[in-house]
Design a protein around this motif. Structure first.
Motif, PDB file in Angstrom:
ATOM      1  N   PRO A 197      94.463  46.662 -33.223  1.00  0.00           N
ATOM      2  CA  PRO A 197      94.949  48.004 -32.905  1.00  0.00           C
ATOM      3  C   PRO A 197      94.480  48.453 -31.522  1.00  0.00           C
ATOM      4  CG  PRO A 197      93.098  48.137 -34.430  1.00  0.00           C
ATOM      5  CD  PRO A 197      93.427  46.679 -34.287  1.00  0.00           C
ATOM      6  N   GLY A 198      95.194  49.420 -30.967  1.00  0.00           N
ATOM      7  CA  GLY A 198      94.813  49.949 -29.666  1.00  0.00           C
ATOM      8  C   GLY A 198      95.760  49.490 -28.577  1.00  0.00           C
ATOM      9  N   ASN A 199      95.595  50.058 -27.401  1.00  0.00           N
ATOM     10  CA  ASN A 199      96.494  49.809 -26.278  1.00  0.00           C
ATOM     11  C   ASN A 199      95.963  48.686 -25.385  1.00  0.00           C
ATOM     12  OD1 ASN A 199      98.997  51.026 -26.067  1.00  0.00           O
ATOM     13  ND2 ASN A 199      98.467  52.147 -24.201  1.00  0.00           N
ATOM     14  N   TYR A 200      95.678  47.549 -26.011  1.00  0.00           N
ATOM     15  CA  TYR A 200      95.090  46.424 -25.293  1.00  0.00           C
ATOM     16  C   TYR A 200      96.131  45.348 -24.998  1.00  0.00           C
ATOM     17  CZ  TYR A 200      90.706  48.499 -26.913  1.00  0.00           C
ATOM     18  OH  TYR A 200      89.675  49.358 -27.164  1.00  0.00           O
ATOM     19  N   PHE A 201      95.874  44.594 -23.933  1.00  0.00           N
ATOM     20  CA  PHE A 201      96.718  43.442 -23.625  1.00  0.00           C
ATOM     21  C   PHE A 201      95.866  42.358 -22.967  1.00  0.00           C
ATOM     22  CE2 PHE A 201      96.921  46.204 -19.914  1.00  0.00           C
ATOM     23  CZ  PHE A 201      96.852  45.341 -18.816  1.00  0.00           C
ATOM     24  N   ARG A 202      96.316  41.110 -23.127  1.00  0.00           N
ATOM     25  CA  ARG A 202      95.579  39.973 -22.577  1.00  0.00           C
ATOM     26  C   ARG A 202      96.173  39.538 -21.249  1.00  0.00           C
ATOM     27  NH1 ARG A 202      95.517  34.137 -25.513  1.00  0.00           N
ATOM     28  NH2 ARG A 202      97.364  33.771 -24.225  1.00  0.00           N
ATOM     29  N   ILE A 203      95.284  39.232 -20.304  1.00  0.00           N
ATOM     30  CA  ILE A 203      95.708  38.557 -19.089  1.00  0.00           C
ATOM     31  C   ILE A 203      94.921  37.247 -18.981  1.00  0.00           C
ATOM     32  CG2 ILE A 203      96.295  40.702 -17.903  1.00  0.00           C
ATOM     33  CD1 ILE A 203      93.735  40.306 -16.235  1.00  0.00           C
ATOM     34  N   GLY A 204      95.482  36.283 -18.250  1.00  0.00           N
ATOM     35  CA  GLY A 204      94.795  35.020 -18.022  1.00  0.00           C
ATOM     36  C   GLY A 204      94.432  34.872 -16.559  1.00  0.00           C
ATOM     37  N   PHE A 205      93.305  34.207 -16.297  1.00  0.00           N
ATOM     38  CA  PHE A 205      92.892  34.017 -14.897  1.00  0.00           C
ATOM     39  C   PHE A 205      92.464  32.574 -14.641  1.00  0.00           C
ATOM     40  CE2 PHE A 205      89.473  35.975 -17.364  1.00  0.00           C
ATOM     41  CZ  PHE A 205      88.379  35.150 -17.139  1.00  0.00           C
ATOM     42  N   GLY A 206      93.132  31.642 -15.329  1.00  0.00           N
ATOM     43  CA  GLY A 206      92.800  30.241 -15.136  1.00  0.00           C
ATOM     44  C   GLY A 206      93.772  29.481 -14.266  1.00  0.00           C
ATOM     45  N   LYS A 207      94.777  30.159 -13.700  1.00  0.00           N
ATOM     46  CA  LYS A 207      95.831  29.483 -12.954  1.00  0.00           C
ATOM     47  C   LYS A 207      95.737  29.759 -11.444  1.00  0.00           C
ATOM     48  CE  LYS A 207      98.030  28.075 -16.734  1.00  0.00           C
ATOM     49  NZ  LYS A 207      98.232  26.666 -17.083  1.00  0.00           N
ATOM     50  N   LYS A 208      96.190  28.788 -10.658  1.00  0.00           N
ATOM     51  CA  LYS A 208      96.156  28.925  -9.200  1.00  0.00           C
ATOM     52  C   LYS A 208      97.055  30.045  -8.694  1.00  0.00           C
ATOM     53  CE  LYS A 208      95.158  24.078  -8.020  1.00  0.00           C
ATOM     54  NZ  LYS A 208      95.719  22.846  -7.393  1.00  0.00           N
ATOM     55  N   ASN A 209      98.143  30.327  -9.417  1.00  0.00           N
ATOM     56  CA  ASN A 209      99.088  31.340  -8.934  1.00  0.00           C
ATOM     57  C   ASN A 209      98.755  32.749  -9.406  1.00  0.00           C
ATOM     58  OD1 ASN A 209      99.777  31.178 -11.618  1.00  0.00           O
ATOM     59  ND2 ASN A 209     101.959  30.816 -11.277  1.00  0.00           N
ATOM     60  N   MET A 210      97.592  32.935 -10.039  1.00  0.00           N
ATOM     61  CA  MET A 210      97.237  34.270 -10.501  1.00  0.00           C
ATOM     62  C   MET A 210      97.173  35.300  -9.374  1.00  0.00           C
ATOM     63  SD  MET A 210      93.946  36.119 -12.082  1.00  0.00           S
ATOM     64  CE  MET A 210      93.693  36.734 -10.413  1.00  0.00           C
ATOM     65  N   PRO A 211      96.617  34.982  -8.198  1.00  0.00           N
ATOM     66  CA  PRO A 211      96.583  36.000  -7.132  1.00  0.00           C
ATOM     67  C   PRO A 211      97.953  36.549  -6.785  1.00  0.00           C
ATOM     68  CG  PRO A 211      95.110  34.191  -6.599  1.00  0.00           C
ATOM     69  CD  PRO A 211      95.875  33.763  -7.813  1.00  0.00           C
ATOM     70  N   GLU A 212      98.943  35.671  -6.673  1.00  0.00           N
ATOM     71  CA  GLU A 212     100.307  36.097  -6.359  1.00  0.00           C
ATOM     72  C   GLU A 212     100.879  36.987  -7.459  1.00  0.00           C
ATOM     73  OE1 GLU A 212     104.772  34.076  -6.399  1.00  0.00           O
ATOM     74  OE2 GLU A 212     102.983  32.812  -6.453  1.00  0.00           O
ATOM     75  N   ILE A 213     100.657  36.585  -8.716  1.00  0.00           N
ATOM     76  CA  ILE A 213     101.203  37.359  -9.833  1.00  0.00           C
ATOM     77  C   ILE A 213     100.487  38.691  -9.970  1.00  0.00           C
ATOM     78  CG2 ILE A 213     101.672  37.350 -12.318  1.00  0.00           C
ATOM     79  CD1 ILE A 213     101.723  34.317 -12.207  1.00  0.00           C
ATOM     80  N   LEU A 214      99.190  38.708  -9.682  1.00  0.00           N
ATOM     81  CA  LEU A 214      98.412  39.941  -9.787  1.00  0.00           C
ATOM     82  C   LEU A 214      98.942  40.997  -8.823  1.00  0.00           C
ATOM     83  CD1 LEU A 214      95.960  41.131 -11.296  1.00  0.00           C
ATOM     84  CD2 LEU A 214      94.558  40.439  -9.339  1.00  0.00           C
TER      85      LEU A 214
END
Length: 393
Positions: A364-381
């Motif tokens: 419950p709650g307004n939570y969501f998961r993000i991942g930070f194990g990929k090389k393209n994370m900076p671009e997506i962020l």
């Protein structure tokens, strides 16, 4: 003859259980099925950066390359390639190759183990949020399940007091998941020792999902694998997460309880039978080069985590988090006056960025998961932050 009768008994019971079970939709995997291959920017991956076949083969020594070049594409050993299990055993301090059984990914290991261990009315303790099958399978097999809930106000930390309240004299199984998915929390050695004492007192098994082990932010906080410290401990791991080799579909169970490992292996012949021969050899190459593999993946994780620190600070009126201690993911709370379900859909449709709502874990709650194990994370962020700012205007 005795082994054959035992095998027959196990497989007959297995078929009866399947007939009785009605599996509900797997929320997390249904979410992936809907979005993973249609949304261009994935910001919620749970695995480390993948390796190409070429990159992995470049790590092979002469013997490994010879094994690959002359690989016969026949059936493989049901427990797993012997040299592979020898390498897996080196990830532990007190586990032998014969105390390891491999599976087609971690999920098959979970399924087969639960079929062996859990009977109707058994008492099972599950720490939540958890990967759905860790709780769902005991429930479907008729167990009496006690949930121990982690909470953001406690920094997602599990307390020994919580576990003491959950234990009963007849507790059969404790299910842990550390490093934790999706919060990135770690278990302290003090709490782990306490859980082992409680389990030992009533003779309970401890099943520990350890698929993010080796990606602790601070390696000094790494606790021992449960298979190394408890006679009735079962460790689950896989090539998918810390090693970044999800496409190989090679996982394993490790335990000093050889009888339990053999019985669990009996179920494998009703599922995958054996692993893929190419996957086993590629896994062997990765494990023999594990220092290089893990070092590359850890660098990506740590670099991305620094970017996330700055992102959270810039957007602290929009999102908050408990900074993860391990793994490739974090759980963020959306502070805007909108449901995270609606936010997730609009983010995917308008910006092409995918995050994962906590409803995938029934949290419950307004939570969501993000991942930070990929090389393209900076671009997506950057894309995610632009949408976040636009959304709040």
């Amino acid at each position: 003859m005795v082994n054959f009768l035992l095998y027959s008994l196990l497989t007959t019971r297995h078929l009866l259980k399947i007939a009785l079970m009605k599996l509900p939709p797997f929320r997390l995997e249904e979410f992936w099925k809907k979005y993973e291959f249609t949304t261009p920017y994935i910001l919620c991956s749970s695995d480390a950066e993948g390796w190409t076949r070429k990159e992995l083969l470049a790590l092979a020594d002469r013997d490994e390359r010879e094994r690959w070049d002359h690989l016969s594409l026949n059936y493989t050993e049901i427990p797993g390639l012997t040299p592979l299990r020898e390498e897996i055993s080196k990830l532990y301090t007190d586990i032998q190759p014969e105390e390891i059984f491999t599976f087609a990914g971690a999920e098959e290991g979970i399924y087969c183990l639960m079929q062996v261990l859990v009977q109707p009315n058994d008492h099972v303790i599950v720490v939540e949020p958890a990967y759905q099958s860790l709780k769902e399978l005991p429930l479907l097999l008729g167990a009496d399940v006690t949930s121990v809930a982690l909470q953001a106000k406690n920094k997602w930390q599990l307390s020994l007091e919580q576990m003491e309240k959950a234990f009963r004299k007849d507790t059969k199984l404790v299910v842990l998941n550390y490093p934790h998915n999706p919060t990135g929390a770690l278990l302290s050695e003090e709490v782990l020792d306490g859980i082992v004492r409680l389990a030992n007192k009533c003779g309970a098994y401890i099943f520990s999902d350890e698929v993010y082990r080796l990606l602790e932010i601070d390696p000094a906080q790494r606790v021992p694998a449960i298979a190394d410290v408890y006679e009735k401990g079962i460790s689950l791991n896989v090539m998918s997460k810390a090693f970044g080799l999800a496409g190989l579909r090679v996982g394993w169970l490790a335990s000093k309880d050889k009888k339990l490992i053999r019985q669990t292996g009996c179920y494998k012949v009703y599922t995958s039978i054996c692993n893929s021969a190419p996957s086993e050899v590629l896994s062997l190459i990765a494990l023999r080069a594990k220092e290089k593999v893990i070092a590359r993946n850890r660098k990506i994780v740590l670099d991305n985590l620094s970017l996330l620190d700055a992102f959270i600070e810039r957007n602290k009126e929009r999102v908050s988090w408990v900074r993860p201690q391990s793994g490739t993911m974090a759980l963020l709370e959306l502070l805007l006056p909108v449901s995270v379900e609606d936010f997730t859909k609009e983010l995917a449709q308008q910006a092409g960025v995918l995050v994962m709502p906590a409803s995938c874990w029934n949290l419950p709650g307004n939570y969501f998961r993000i991942g930070f194990g990929k090389k393209n994370m900076p671009e997506i962020l950057v894309r995610f932050e632009n949408f976040l700012h636009t959304y709040t205007k």
